[in-house]
Write a protein that holds these residues in place. Structure first.
Motif, short mmCIF file in Angstrom:
data_model
loop_
_atom_site.label_atom_id
_atom_site.label_comp_id
_atom_site.label_asym_id
_atom_site.label_seq_id
_atom_site.Cartn_x
_atom_site.Cartn_y
_atom_site.Cartn_z
N PRO A 158 -1.64 -2.95 -4.14
CA PRO A 158 -2.02 -2.07 -3.03
C PRO A 158 -2.72 -0.82 -3.54
N SER A 159 -3.41 -0.16 -2.63
CA SER A 159 -4.10 1.08 -2.96
C SER A 159 -3.11 2.18 -3.32
N THR A 160 -3.54 3.10 -4.15
CA THR A 160 -2.75 4.29 -4.46
C THR A 160 -3.38 5.54 -3.84
N VAL A 161 -4.49 5.36 -3.14
CA VAL A 161 -5.22 6.47 -2.52
C VAL A 161 -4.55 6.85 -1.20
N ARG A 162 -4.11 8.10 -1.13
CA ARG A 162 -3.48 8.61 0.08
C ARG A 162 -4.53 9.26 0.96
N VAL A 163 -4.52 8.93 2.25
CA VAL A 163 -5.38 9.56 3.24
C VAL A 163 -4.44 10.34 4.15
N MET B 25 -9.09 -9.03 1.27
CA MET B 25 -7.78 -8.48 1.05
C MET B 25 -7.71 -7.08 1.66
N LEU B 26 -6.62 -6.79 2.34
CA LEU B 26 -6.41 -5.46 2.90
C LEU B 26 -6.22 -4.44 1.77
N GLU B 27 -6.60 -3.22 2.07
CA GLU B 27 -6.43 -2.13 1.11
C GLU B 27 -4.95 -1.78 0.89
N ILE B 28 -4.15 -1.89 1.92
CA ILE B 28 -2.72 -1.58 1.92
C ILE B 28 -2.50 -0.16 1.40
N ARG B 29 -2.88 0.80 2.23
CA ARG B 29 -2.74 2.21 1.88
C ARG B 29 -1.26 2.60 1.82
N PRO B 30 -0.93 3.57 0.96
CA PRO B 30 0.47 3.86 0.67
C PRO B 30 1.18 4.84 1.61
N SER B 31 0.45 5.39 2.61
CA SER B 31 1.09 6.42 3.43
C SER B 31 0.46 6.52 4.81
N CYS B 32 1.19 7.18 5.70
CA CYS B 32 0.70 7.45 7.05
C CYS B 32 -0.33 8.57 7.00
N GLU B 33 -1.43 8.39 7.71
CA GLU B 33 -2.49 9.39 7.72
C GLU B 33 -2.12 10.63 8.53
N ARG B 34 -1.12 10.53 9.38
CA ARG B 34 -0.74 11.65 10.23
C ARG B 34 0.38 12.48 9.62
N CYS B 35 1.46 11.84 9.15
CA CYS B 35 2.62 12.59 8.65
C CYS B 35 2.82 12.46 7.14
N ASP B 36 2.03 11.63 6.49
CA ASP B 36 2.06 11.41 5.04
C ASP B 36 3.33 10.69 4.57
N LYS B 37 4.05 10.07 5.48
CA LYS B 37 5.25 9.29 5.12
C LYS B 37 4.84 8.14 4.21
N ASP B 38 5.64 7.88 3.17
CA ASP B 38 5.40 6.74 2.29
C ASP B 38 5.60 5.44 3.08
N LEU B 39 4.71 4.49 2.87
CA LEU B 39 4.81 3.18 3.52
C LEU B 39 4.80 2.10 2.45
N ASP B 40 5.92 1.47 2.27
CA ASP B 40 6.04 0.39 1.29
C ASP B 40 5.09 -0.74 1.67
N PRO B 41 4.45 -1.38 0.70
CA PRO B 41 3.53 -2.49 1.01
C PRO B 41 4.21 -3.63 1.77
N LEU B 42 5.52 -3.76 1.63
CA LEU B 42 6.24 -4.83 2.31
C LEU B 42 6.90 -4.37 3.61
N SER B 43 6.59 -3.15 4.03
CA SER B 43 7.19 -2.58 5.23
C SER B 43 6.65 -3.22 6.51
N ASP B 44 7.55 -3.44 7.47
CA ASP B 44 7.09 -3.91 8.79
C ASP B 44 6.86 -2.72 9.71
N GLY B 45 6.95 -1.50 9.18
CA GLY B 45 6.75 -0.29 9.97
C GLY B 45 5.38 0.33 9.78
N ALA B 46 4.47 -0.35 9.13
CA ALA B 46 3.11 0.16 8.93
C ALA B 46 2.18 -0.43 9.98
N MET B 47 1.36 0.43 10.57
CA MET B 47 0.41 0.03 11.58
C MET B 47 -1.01 0.33 11.08
#
Length: 81
Positions: free
Chosen positions: A65-70, A1-23
């Motif tokens: 999903p993970s709640t740990v922000r990187v 199972m993927l960790e599904i981190r909650p945010s972008c590591e560069r800009c800290d934008k929130d990323l919904d687990p169901l978002s198609d905008g997460a890379m």
């Protein structure tokens, strides 16, 4: 199972687990689509970034999903060409 981190590591934008905008890269480094386009490849491992798979709602209920922000604000500095 993927960790599904909650945010972008560069800009800290929130990323919904169901978002198609997460890379993600092979190591699950996580980026928003905008930052991934700026970076081109993962600055942590050099790997290719691809769209993070979207889990089903049932799978998210079973494996939350993970709640740990990187976050690495140093990556916001302009990239050199």
């Amino acid at each position: 199972m993927l960790e599904i981190r909650p945010s972008c590591e560069r800009c800290d934008k929130d990323l919904d687990p169901l978002s198609d905008g997460a890379m993600i890269c092979t190591y699950e480094c996580t980026w928003c689509r905008d930052c991934a386009e700026v970076l081109g490849s993962c600055p942590n491992c050099g790997g290719e970034m691809v769209q993070r798979p979207i889990p089903s709602a049932a799978r998210l209920a079973q494996d939350p999903p993970s709640t740990v922000r990187v976050f690495n604000p140093d990556l916001m500095a302009p990239t050199s060409d």
